[in-house]
Design a protein around this motif. Structure first.
Motif, short mmCIF file in Angstrom:
data_model
loop_
_atom_site.label_atom_id
_atom_site.label_comp_id
_atom_site.label_asym_id
_atom_site.label_seq_id
_atom_site.Cartn_x
_atom_site.Cartn_y
_atom_site.Cartn_z
N GLY A 1 0.80 -1.22 0.00
CA GLY A 1 0.00 0.00 0.00
C GLY A 1 0.84 1.27 0.00
N LYS A 2 2.13 1.12 -0.14
CA LYS A 2 3.02 2.30 -0.16
C LYS A 2 2.75 3.15 -1.40
N THR A 3 2.53 2.48 -2.52
CA THR A 3 2.18 3.18 -3.76
C THR A 3 1.06 2.41 -4.45
N GLU A 4 0.49 3.03 -5.46
CA GLU A 4 -0.56 2.41 -6.27
C GLU A 4 -0.11 2.41 -7.73
N PRO A 5 -0.45 1.38 -8.48
CA PRO A 5 -0.08 1.38 -9.89
C PRO A 5 -0.86 2.45 -10.66
N ARG A 6 -0.22 3.00 -11.68
CA ARG A 6 -0.86 4.01 -12.51
C ARG A 6 -1.17 3.42 -13.88
N PRO A 7 -2.15 4.01 -14.57
CA PRO A 7 -2.49 3.53 -15.91
C PRO A 7 -1.25 3.58 -16.81
N PRO A 8 -1.12 2.66 -17.73
CA PRO A 8 -2.01 1.55 -18.04
C PRO A 8 -1.73 0.30 -17.21
N LYS A 9 -0.63 0.32 -16.41
CA LYS A 9 -0.32 -0.86 -15.59
C LYS A 9 -1.43 -1.18 -14.60
N ARG A 10 -2.11 -0.15 -14.10
CA ARG A 10 -3.17 -0.37 -13.11
C ARG A 10 -4.26 -1.28 -13.66
N ALA A 11 -4.69 -1.02 -14.89
CA ALA A 11 -5.75 -1.83 -15.49
C ALA A 11 -5.28 -3.27 -15.68
#
Length: 95
Positions: A60-70
């Motif tokens: 939970g330190k960071t969140e993936p960003r698009p397009p990797k998140r999808a």
């Protein structure tokens, strides 16, 4: 007048915003990966990310960003279908 590509880009941006709610909590991300017997490095390779990034997503330190998140959400959804979370209210097995 907007072109079809501009409209699709706008729709894709909206979908990415909605997809942000599709990720399970960090601890569940780790549980799913471990249940599948996958390493952080394997997921990182599939998503063209660094292994450290996958570790950060799992804590939970960071969140993936698009397009990797999808793509990550899609992976986790597939893993969740194969490895459902244990029911919290399931009766205990007899001794």
């Amino acid at each position: 007048m907007s072109t079809e590509n501009e409209l699709f880009s706008a729709v894709d941006a909206l979908l990415e915003q909605v997809a942000q709610d599709d990720l399970p909590v960090p601890a569940e991300r780790k549980r799913l990966r471990e249940a599948a017997g996958l390493s952080q490095a394997q997921i990182a390779t599939a998503l063209d990310a660094r292994r450290e990034a996958v570790g950060n997503w799992e804590t939970g330190k960071t969140e993936p960003r698009p397009p990797k998140r999808a793509a990550y959400a899609r992976l986790l959804e597939g893993l969740a279908a194969r490895f459902p979370a244990p029911a919290a209210d399931a009766p205990a097995a007899p001794p």
